[in-house]
Write an enzyme that holds these catalytic residues in place. Structure first.
Site, PDB file in Angstrom:
ATOM      1  N   ARG A 141       0.692  -1.131  -0.133  1.00 47.49           N
ATOM      2  CA  ARG A 141       0.132   0.078   0.054  1.00 47.49           C
ATOM      3  C   ARG A 141       0.992   1.201  -0.016  1.00 47.49           C
ATOM      4  NH1 ARG A 141      -3.297   1.607   3.513  1.00 47.49           N
ATOM      5  NH2 ARG A 141      -5.089   1.895   2.339  1.00 47.49           N
ATOM      6  N   ASP A 156      -4.872   7.490   5.910  1.00 45.64           N
ATOM      7  CA  ASP A 156      -5.515   6.106   6.882  1.00 45.64           C
ATOM      8  C   ASP A 156      -4.949   6.185   8.221  1.00 45.64           C
ATOM      9  OD1 ASP A 156      -7.018   4.857   4.849  1.00 45.64           O
ATOM     10  OD2 ASP A 156      -5.379   3.688   4.061  1.00 45.64           O
TER      11      ASP A 156
END
Ligand code: SAM
Length: 235
Positions: A141, A156
């Site tokens: 990611r 996030d």
């Protein structure tokens, strides 16, 4: 076990675009003898089998490109896997993950081959494969381009040392529960401020330990936190 995991979704797209190259190596390819044995009974007796150091070392040595390559042994005894590790490894040309099974891997692998032992939590899995998948996914990611909007990774949970803010989508009212009015206002500056405040409030309520970490908060964040603390005292 890795076929489905690597053959679908974001990781597959990332591999197709050449952003990541994830290879699975079978320890048996490095094993000797007719039965290609990779495990043996523990010295001293006891239950279960232990992965032998020979095939593990040979497998790592066959693929390791440089002495700088992190060699990560997945183990419940390891340091807890964190977002900082994920970010650091995303910047590495190569990372090798060693996945244990049975009773685990011969201790000498951890002592003399692995550069770090990593756990994904205080529980024991039957094998290291799901732990490997967790690490691969979290690292990927942070590789630029893997997650569509880079901004979403930056905001996030944990990336900035805070938990994420709440998210809502349609319908506006679901089973009598509405959506915070600010999100429908179209006022982007207000929405950003609300999201930051929510992220700080969630972190304070659910993971206050994150706020005493080593990531400094901005002056604006400190003002918001003071407001939130005051509100919590009053209620
Ligand atoms: C059954 S476990 C071995 C457990 C070991 N005898 C113990 O009690 O610590 C087999 C393998 O699964 C992996 N594993 C299990 N739990 C894990 C965790 N929490 N984090 C990372 N890897 C784990 C490791 O690679 C381990 O060698």
């Amino acid at each position: 076990m890795f076929g489905g995991f690597l053959g679908a979704g974001i990781l597959k797209k990332a591999a197709d675009k050449g952003l990541v190259d994830i290879r699975v190596h079978d320890l048996r390819e490095q094993a000797e003898g007719k039965h290609r044995q990779v495990d043996d009974r523990p010295f001293g007796g006891g239950e279960g089998m232990v992965l032998m150091p020979g095939p593990v070392c040979k497998a790592v040595e066959a693929v390791r490109e440089t002495a700088e390559t992190p060699v990560v042994l997945l183990s419940p005894l390891g340091r807890m896997f964190t977002v900082d590790m994920a970010q650091a490894w995303a910047g590495c040309r190569q990372v090798i993950l060693i996945c244990g099974r049975y009773e685990g891997v011969d201790e000498r692998v951890g002592l003399h081959l692995a550069t770090v032992e990593v756990s994904i939590g205080d529980y024991v899995l039957t094998g290291g494969e799901p732990a490997d998948m967790v690490v691969i996914d979290a690292v990927a990611r942070f590789v630029p381009g893997v997650v569509g909007k880079a901004g979403s990774v930056a905001h996030d949970s944990f990336a900035e040392g805070l938990l994420d803010c709440p998210h809502y989508t349609r319908p506006r009212v679901f089973r009598g529960h509405g959506v915070p009015e600010v999100l429908l206002s179209g006022d982007h500056a207000r929405i950003e401020r609300w999201r930051r405040r929510q992220a700080l409030a969630k972190t304070l309520a659910l993971r206050p330990d994150l706020l005493i970490g080593d990531r400094p908060l901005s002056a604006e964040d400190r003002v918001l936190l003071d407001e939130i603390r005051k509100e919590r005292k009053e209620s």
